[in-house]
Design a protein around this motif. Structure first.
Motif, PDB file in Angstrom:
ATOM      1  N   ARG A 201     -28.512   8.298  -7.941  1.00  0.00           N
ATOM      2  CA  ARG A 201     -28.345   8.375  -6.798  1.00  0.00           C
ATOM      3  C   ARG A 201     -28.658   6.835  -6.359  1.00  0.00           C
ATOM      4  NH1 ARG A 201     -30.409  12.484  -1.702  1.00  0.00           N
ATOM      5  NH2 ARG A 201     -29.384  10.910  -0.310  1.00  0.00           N
ATOM      6  N   ARG A 202     -29.668   6.567  -7.606  1.00  0.00           N
ATOM      7  CA  ARG A 202     -30.007   5.177  -6.710  1.00  0.00           C
ATOM      8  C   ARG A 202     -29.040   4.095  -7.156  1.00  0.00           C
ATOM      9  NH1 ARG A 202     -31.243   0.604  -9.870  1.00  0.00           N
ATOM     10  NH2 ARG A 202     -30.999   1.552 -12.024  1.00  0.00           N
ATOM     11  N   ILE A 203     -28.347   3.785  -8.321  1.00  0.00           N
ATOM     12  CA  ILE A 203     -26.965   3.537  -8.783  1.00  0.00           C
ATOM     13  C   ILE A 203     -26.330   3.254  -7.311  1.00  0.00           C
ATOM     14  CG2 ILE A 203     -25.342   3.344 -10.126  1.00  0.00           C
ATOM     15  CD1 ILE A 203     -27.034   3.854 -12.247  1.00  0.00           C
ATOM     16  N   ALA A 204     -25.784   4.452  -7.222  1.00  0.00           N
ATOM     17  CA  ALA A 204     -24.397   5.208  -6.003  1.00  0.00           C
ATOM     18  C   ALA A 204     -24.880   4.317  -4.725  1.00  0.00           C
ATOM     19  CB  ALA A 204     -24.381   6.520  -5.976  1.00  0.00           C
ATOM     20  N   GLU A 205     -26.227   4.658  -4.240  1.00  0.00           N
ATOM     21  CA  GLU A 205     -26.721   3.587  -3.305  1.00  0.00           C
ATOM     22  C   GLU A 205     -26.764   2.066  -3.687  1.00  0.00           C
ATOM     23  OE1 GLU A 205     -30.862   4.882  -2.487  1.00  0.00           O
ATOM     24  OE2 GLU A 205     -29.164   7.448  -2.096  1.00  0.00           O
ATOM     25  N   GLN A 206     -26.712   0.994  -4.238  1.00  0.00           N
ATOM     26  CA  GLN A 206     -26.919  -0.356  -4.685  1.00  0.00           C
ATOM     27  C   GLN A 206     -25.551  -0.359  -4.455  1.00  0.00           C
ATOM     28  OE1 GLN A 206     -29.406  -1.799  -4.938  1.00  0.00           O
ATOM     29  NE2 GLN A 206     -30.761  -1.077  -6.112  1.00  0.00           N
ATOM     30  N   GLN A 207     -24.813   0.512  -4.929  1.00  0.00           N
ATOM     31  CA  GLN A 207     -22.844  -0.059  -4.819  1.00  0.00           C
ATOM     32  C   GLN A 207     -22.593   0.266  -3.927  1.00  0.00           C
ATOM     33  OE1 GLN A 207     -20.690  -1.181  -6.950  1.00  0.00           O
ATOM     34  NE2 GLN A 207     -21.793  -1.126  -8.877  1.00  0.00           N
ATOM     35  N   ALA A 208     -23.158   1.528  -2.698  1.00  0.00           N
ATOM     36  CA  ALA A 208     -23.095   1.389  -1.247  1.00  0.00           C
ATOM     37  C   ALA A 208     -23.574   0.234  -0.513  1.00  0.00           C
ATOM     38  CB  ALA A 208     -23.328   2.883  -0.226  1.00  0.00           C
ATOM     39  N   ALA A 209     -24.360  -0.257  -0.528  1.00  0.00           N
ATOM     40  CA  ALA A 209     -25.145  -1.713  -0.698  1.00  0.00           C
ATOM     41  C   ALA A 209     -24.564  -2.552  -0.523  1.00  0.00           C
ATOM     42  CB  ALA A 209     -26.504  -1.798  -0.521  1.00  0.00           C
TER      43      ALA A 209
END
Length: 219
Positions: A201-209
């Motif tokens: 989830r952390r990686i996905a949130e970083q990509q969304a940001a």
């Protein structure tokens, strides 16, 4: 594939080979992967060299490593929807190989090589660089990528006295050893939304940001 990759292959056999894992037999994509690894590093290196005229070798190398690492390439593979198109052997299919970062990253490199062999370097550059645009845009212009995209997005919004972003988990799939997360980042003011994917989830949130920053600060 054309709607995602934006390249119509004159020789479709090149694409077919690029998407065929060695577990499925020959011809597989390992040789293409070898070539694509060098090509993508060249493309990204040239772009960073041009955009960061004052960055030193160390900063350029760290940024390139961030952009072409296994996890980053796997995110691109998911954006291109390569996973469902991979040809895998029975064992890899059973274990969910089409969701594994290493296999997805290798497929991206192989596809890049296939485009290069099919149409040449200039055409390859034109097709491939947009895949990295959001991640490149999320890096600070100083050439020192010391802050992650979520931190930079938060600071960008706080500096302008705007509400902080909201991250929402859209979906979570895969076995425990091959999880895949899909996240949406929503900005209240201005009303914008971006999405990201990753093996956590952390990686996905970083990509969304990173995608949100690309919208807020277009090059």
């Amino acid at each position: 594939m054309k709607d995602r990759i934006s390249h119509r292959f004159a020789d479709p056999a090149l694409l077919a080979q690029a998407l065929r894992h060695r577990s499925a037999g020959v011809p597989h994509n390992e040789r293409l992967e070898f070539l694509g690894d060098s090509i993508v590093n060249m493309l990204v290196a040239q772009t960073l060299f041009e955009r960061w005229p004052k960055a030193d070798e160390g900063a350029l190398t760290r940024a390139r490593s961030t952009l072409v690492c296994e996890g980053a390439l796997a995110v691109i593979a998911r954006q291109l929807e390569l996973g469902p198109r991979l040809v895998l052997g029975p064992g890899e299919l059973k274990s969910g190989g089409f969701r594994r970062d290493s296999i997805l990253a290798d497929a991206v490199e192989a596809v890049i090589a296939a485009i290069y062999l099919d149409a040449g370097f200039d055409a390859c550059r034109q097709v491939v660089l947009p895949w990295f645009e959001a991640s490149i845009a999320a890096l600070p212009a100083t050439g020192k990528p010391d802050k992650d995209p979520k931190t930079r997005l938060q600071e960008w919004l706080q500096a302008r006295q705007k509400p902080l972003p909201h991250y929402e988990l859209i979906s979570e799939s895969g076995d425990d050893h091959a999880k895949h997360f899909h996240v949406r980042c929503t900005l209240v003011d201005p009303t914008l939304a971006s999405e990201g994917e990753g093996t956590s989830r952390r990686i996905a949130e970083q990509q969304a940001a990173a995608a949100a920053l690309a919208l807020l600060e277009p090059k």
